[in-house]
Design an enzyme around this catalytic site. Structure first.
Site, mmCIF file in Angstrom:
data_model
loop_
_atom_site.group_PDB
_atom_site.id
_atom_site.type_symbol
_atom_site.label_atom_id
_atom_site.label_comp_id
_atom_site.label_asym_id
_atom_site.label_seq_id
_atom_site.Cartn_x
_atom_site.Cartn_y
_atom_site.Cartn_z
ATOM 1 N N LYS A 125 -11.514 -0.071 -1.074
ATOM 2 C CA LYS A 125 -11.547 1.307 -1.152
ATOM 3 C C LYS A 125 -11.033 1.780 -2.550
ATOM 4 O O LYS A 125 -10.384 0.948 -3.195
ATOM 5 C CB LYS A 125 -11.005 2.020 -0.178
ATOM 6 C CG LYS A 125 -9.539 1.844 0.177
ATOM 7 C CD LYS A 125 -9.050 2.210 1.636
ATOM 8 C CE LYS A 125 -7.586 1.638 1.830
ATOM 9 N NZ LYS A 125 -7.708 1.218 3.430
ATOM 10 N N ARG B 27 -1.868 4.608 17.493
ATOM 11 C CA ARG B 27 -2.537 5.678 16.767
ATOM 12 C C ARG B 27 -3.544 6.327 17.953
ATOM 13 O O ARG B 27 -4.381 5.340 18.418
ATOM 14 C CB ARG B 27 -3.535 5.227 15.645
ATOM 15 C CG ARG B 27 -2.373 4.413 14.607
ATOM 16 C CD ARG B 27 -3.264 4.466 13.344
ATOM 17 N NE ARG B 27 -2.504 3.518 12.081
ATOM 18 C CZ ARG B 27 -1.672 3.940 11.686
ATOM 19 N NH1 ARG B 27 -0.551 4.916 11.852
ATOM 20 N NH2 ARG B 27 -1.027 2.976 10.752
ATOM 21 N N SER C 181 0.770 -1.181 -0.047
ATOM 22 C CA SER C 181 0.130 -0.137 -0.048
ATOM 23 C C SER C 181 0.683 1.435 -0.210
ATOM 24 O O SER C 181 1.833 1.536 -0.842
ATOM 25 C CB SER C 181 -1.088 -0.111 1.415
ATOM 26 O OG SER C 181 -1.956 0.883 0.959
ATOM 27 N N HIS C 182 0.763 2.032 1.091
ATOM 28 C CA HIS C 182 1.372 3.364 1.122
ATOM 29 C C HIS C 182 2.586 3.282 1.638
ATOM 30 O O HIS C 182 3.353 4.235 1.767
ATOM 31 C CB HIS C 182 0.533 4.263 1.998
ATOM 32 C CG HIS C 182 0.247 3.522 3.163
ATOM 33 N ND1 HIS C 182 -0.909 2.586 3.429
ATOM 34 C CD2 HIS C 182 0.643 3.851 4.615
ATOM 35 C CE1 HIS C 182 -0.844 2.212 4.670
ATOM 36 N NE2 HIS C 182 -0.021 2.906 5.326
ATOM 37 N N LYS D 274 -1.629 -9.804 -0.678
ATOM 38 C CA LYS D 274 -2.839 -10.291 -0.008
ATOM 39 C C LYS D 274 -3.938 -10.778 -1.031
ATOM 40 O O LYS D 274 -3.659 -10.836 -2.314
ATOM 41 C CB LYS D 274 -3.511 -8.880 0.396
ATOM 42 C CG LYS D 274 -3.523 -7.631 -0.579
ATOM 43 C CD LYS D 274 -3.875 -6.487 -0.189
ATOM 44 C CE LYS D 274 -4.199 -5.213 -1.034
ATOM 45 N NZ LYS D 274 -4.502 -4.087 -0.933
ATOM 46 N N ASP E 133 -0.891 1.411 -3.868
ATOM 47 C CA ASP E 133 -1.828 0.592 -4.732
ATOM 48 C C ASP E 133 -3.121 1.070 -5.232
ATOM 49 O O ASP E 133 -3.881 0.352 -5.734
ATOM 50 C CB ASP E 133 -1.943 -0.611 -3.930
ATOM 51 C CG ASP E 133 -2.581 -0.436 -2.641
ATOM 52 O OD1 ASP E 133 -2.569 0.805 -2.037
ATOM 53 O OD2 ASP E 133 -3.374 -1.329 -2.287
ATOM 54 N N ASP F 135 -2.512 6.628 -3.295
ATOM 55 C CA ASP F 135 -1.132 5.988 -2.730
ATOM 56 C C ASP F 135 -0.848 4.650 -3.506
ATOM 57 O O ASP F 135 -1.237 4.793 -5.015
ATOM 58 C CB ASP F 135 -1.857 5.332 -1.361
ATOM 59 C CG ASP F 135 -2.522 3.922 -1.554
ATOM 60 O OD1 ASP F 135 -3.301 3.977 -2.568
ATOM 61 O OD2 ASP F 135 -2.569 3.235 -0.626
ATOM 62 N N ASP G 220 -5.742 2.761 -3.839
ATOM 63 C CA ASP G 220 -6.971 2.437 -2.918
ATOM 64 C C ASP G 220 -7.366 3.751 -1.904
ATOM 65 O O ASP G 220 -8.542 4.080 -1.727
ATOM 66 C CB ASP G 220 -7.192 1.247 -2.087
ATOM 67 C CG ASP G 220 -5.966 0.759 -1.332
ATOM 68 O OD1 ASP G 220 -5.257 1.765 -1.267
ATOM 69 O OD2 ASP G 220 -6.199 -0.052 -0.606
ATOM 70 N N ARG G 221 -6.196 4.378 -1.826
ATOM 71 C CA ARG G 221 -6.433 5.619 -0.907
ATOM 72 C C ARG G 221 -6.662 7.019 -1.821
ATOM 73 O O ARG G 221 -6.290 7.009 -2.709
ATOM 74 C CB ARG G 221 -5.343 5.874 0.014
ATOM 75 C CG ARG G 221 -5.085 4.717 0.854
ATOM 76 C CD ARG G 221 -4.187 5.103 2.088
ATOM 77 N NE ARG G 221 -4.006 3.973 3.215
ATOM 78 C CZ ARG G 221 -3.630 4.159 4.298
ATOM 79 N NH1 ARG G 221 -2.840 5.354 4.595
ATOM 80 N NH2 ARG G 221 -3.524 3.313 5.235
HETATM 81 C C1 G1P Z 1 -4.250 1.278 8.325
HETATM 82 C C2 G1P Z 1 -5.288 2.327 8.461
HETATM 83 C C3 G1P Z 1 -6.649 1.402 8.189
HETATM 84 C C4 G1P Z 1 -6.569 0.941 6.594
HETATM 85 C C5 G1P Z 1 -5.257 0.095 6.433
HETATM 86 C C6 G1P Z 1 -4.963 -0.098 5.098
HETATM 87 O O1 G1P Z 1 -4.289 0.289 9.211
HETATM 88 O O2 G1P Z 1 -5.573 2.848 9.643
HETATM 89 O O3 G1P Z 1 -7.707 2.402 8.063
HETATM 90 O O4 G1P Z 1 -7.684 0.045 6.322
HETATM 91 O O5 G1P Z 1 -4.217 0.981 6.911
HETATM 92 O O6 G1P Z 1 -4.750 0.818 4.312
HETATM 93 P P1 G1P Z 1 -3.489 0.272 10.748
HETATM 94 O O7 G1P Z 1 -2.040 0.465 10.383
HETATM 95 O O8 G1P Z 1 -4.065 1.455 11.279
HETATM 96 O O9 G1P Z 1 -3.833 -1.058 11.357
HETATM 97 ZN ZN ZN Z 2 -3.488 1.307 -0.263
#
Ligand code: G1P
Ligand code: ZN
Length: 545
Positions: free
Chosen positions: A378, A498, A113-114, A126, A281, A279, A283-284
């Protein structure tokens, strides 16, 4: 083609987190590490036997290497057909779209992801199931159990496949289609939104945009949709060529990491009117206006309030869902519309059942994620198009739309404070301490704030009645303020605490405060109650969003 059975030693650390298995690239490069995990997926996802699989990733370092390995393991595990994106590229939402459109048995997405990429960065894998959504916890738990005892995997002894062009070939009996990663997804977007209207606004010059693909997967999608199909202004795209290390950047669409985009939107007279980023991949999403940031929780609320104005949602929406830490801005809209608003644990997988059961149309998270029933992930580009379409309908700026929303529903000041790479034991103890004293906090006062409830959030899925407990400590105050504490499930180093803080303000005269200032007393209370500074030995959070 020869199928080989390879003996292997299991690893103890292949437990998928909030969003799949995510580790440093160097961990995935350990002998048989990737192969073991992929074989465990095939062991559990028996529907892939003689089934169709979608395969692709966000283009980060190790993406193509992993794809070649997965193709060979798929061939050895009797997969009938694999649809793989050209150059190994497929955004997370595009995988979800393809699984649903072609009714495949599932999909494998390679992404962290990010998180930063490159040889010293992160990698991830995944599995998405036949509804197009992330595999549920029952599945990922079973994969984890399998991975702990796995002794062998099977793999085809075959040549690598050419991923650089679209074509069809075979590996033994398994068919492989190297497909256009963008076309099906772009077609779906065109069904949901009024491309004609958006295009004419661009043509008239009344709307200009800047989209930052952050050198990640959405570059090719943005090019096709914003440039080719919508004829957006020149220079509408920045950082639109995917790179294995995301150009050295952190592909997370927020004010800290999308600096170039923010600078363009703040450039004064020549600034584009609308800005957005996605981001690693895809989705954000982050939505901004000129010198104006839209909080993702507000974005979900605004989408919910206005969905009926857009072609794909003109029948109105049946319900909405947000994750626990997402602000309760959308709850106010749901109340006004008389629809249900579900509160789920963090992570997209909990929305799947609600969408499949037609209980919700829209859903979102504070972490720059929003989506709808069009797929089961998303969707960054979707959110951008939603806002573009909204602007085209209302002919108002991003700031005007947001301010008039606050005026009608009230404003939820909202912030998230992250304490990164803290000692895992310290983090666990902090949460445990909160759990222990949760009940006794109800009825107590901290300065002007009275606590009405403190608990550890537990979710009962209304569709399958499954229970997910210990999802975060939430403190509710009498004036509708709220604090949530939880540990990240996606980090790859130590623990990340968090802390989510919100305050609800109805008076429009109070809608212009600085967010951190507006929340200062609650930030102080969060520290006091959870003893963050002393336990974590940190004076300030590492990241404030
Ligand atoms: C984080 C975000 C969550 C999101 C996930 C995947 O997870 O808080 O909302 O679904 O990334 O993008 P966390 O690191 O808080 O478990
Ligand atoms: Zn992502």
């Amino acid at each position: 083609m020869k199928i080989e059975t390879i003996s292997t030693n299991s690893y103890a650390d292949q437990k998928p987190g909030t969003s799949g298995l995510r580790k440093k690239v160097s961990v995935f490069q350990k002998p048989h590490y990737l192969e073991n995990f992929v074989q465990s997926i095939f062991n559990i996802a028996t529907e892939l036997n003689n089934g169709v699989l979608v395969l692709g990733g966000d283009g980060r370092y190790y993406n193509q290497t992993a794809i070649q390995v997965i193709l060979k393991i798929a061939a050895a595990n009797n997969v009938k057909h694999v649809m793989v994106g050209q150059d190994g590229i497929l955004s997370t939402p595009a995988v979800s779209c393809l699984i649903r459109k072609y009714q495949t048995a599932g999909g494998i997405i390679l992404s962290a992801s990010h998180n930063p990429g490159g040889p010293t960065g992160d990698f991830g894998i995944k599995f998405n199931i036949a509804n197009g959504g992330p595999a549920p916890t029952t599945f990922t738990d079973a994969v984890y159990e399998d991975s702990k005892t796995i002794k062998q995997y099977t793999i085809a002894n075959a040549e690598d496949i050419d991923l650089s062009q679209q074509h069809t070939c075979h590996m033994g009996k398994m068919k492989i289609s190297v497909i256009d990663p963008v076309a099906d997804y772009a077609d779906l977007m065109e069904e949901l939104f009024d491309f004609k209207k958006i295009k004419s606004l661009f043509a008239s010059g009344l709307l200009t945009m800047c989209f930052d693909a952050m050198h990640a997967v959405t570059g090719p999608y943005a090019k096709e949709i914003f440039e080719n199909r919508l004829s957006a202004n020149v220079n509408a795209l920045i950082n639109s060529i995917p790179k294995e290390d995301f150009g050295g950047g952190h592909p997370d669409p927020n004010l800290a990491h999308a600096k170039e985009l923010v600078a363009r939107l703040n450039a004064g007279l020549n600034a584009p009117m609308f800005g957005a980023a996605s981001d690693g991949d895809g989705d954000r999403n982050m939505i901004i206006g000129q010198k104006f940031f839209v909080n993702p929780s507000d974005s979900l609320a605004i989408m919910t309030a206005n969905a009926h104005l857009l072609p794909g949602y003109k029948q109105g929406i049946c319900g909405v869902a947000r994750s626990l830490p997402t602000s309760r801005a959308v709850d106010k809209v749901a109340d006004a519309l008389g629809i249900e608003c579900y509160e789920t644990p963090t992570g997209w997988k909990y929305f799947g059942n609600l969408l499949d059961d037609n209980r919700i149309t829209l859903c979102g998270e504070e972490s720059f994620g929003s989506g709808s029933n069009h797929i089961r992930e998303k969707d960054g580009i979707w959110a951008v198009l939603f806002w573009l379409n909204l602007i085209a309908v209302k002919q108002h700026s991003v700031e005007e739309i947001t301010r008039s929303h606050w005026k009608q529903y009230g404003r939820h000041y909202y912030t998230r404070h992250d304490y990164e790479a803290i000692d895992s034991n310290v983090a666990d103890e902090l949460i445990q301490n909160m759990r222990n004293k949760a009940e006794s906090l109800a009825g107590t006062n901290y300065s002007d704030y009275e606590i009405v409830l403190c608990d550890d959030f537990s979710y009962t899925d209304p569709v399958d009645n499954s229970i997910t407990s210990q999802q975060g400590i939430r403190i509710l105050f009498k004036d509708e303020s709220r604090i949530v504490f939880r540990l990240s499930g996606t980090g790859t180093e130590g623990a990340t605490l968090r802390v989510y803080i919100e305050r609800y303000v109805t008076n429009p005269e109070q809608h212009n405060l600085d967010t951190q200032a507006a929340l200062a007393p609650l930030i102080q209370i969060a520290d006091e109650v959870a003893e963050i500074k002393t336990r974590c030995q940190r004076e300030t959070p590492d990241v404030i969003t």
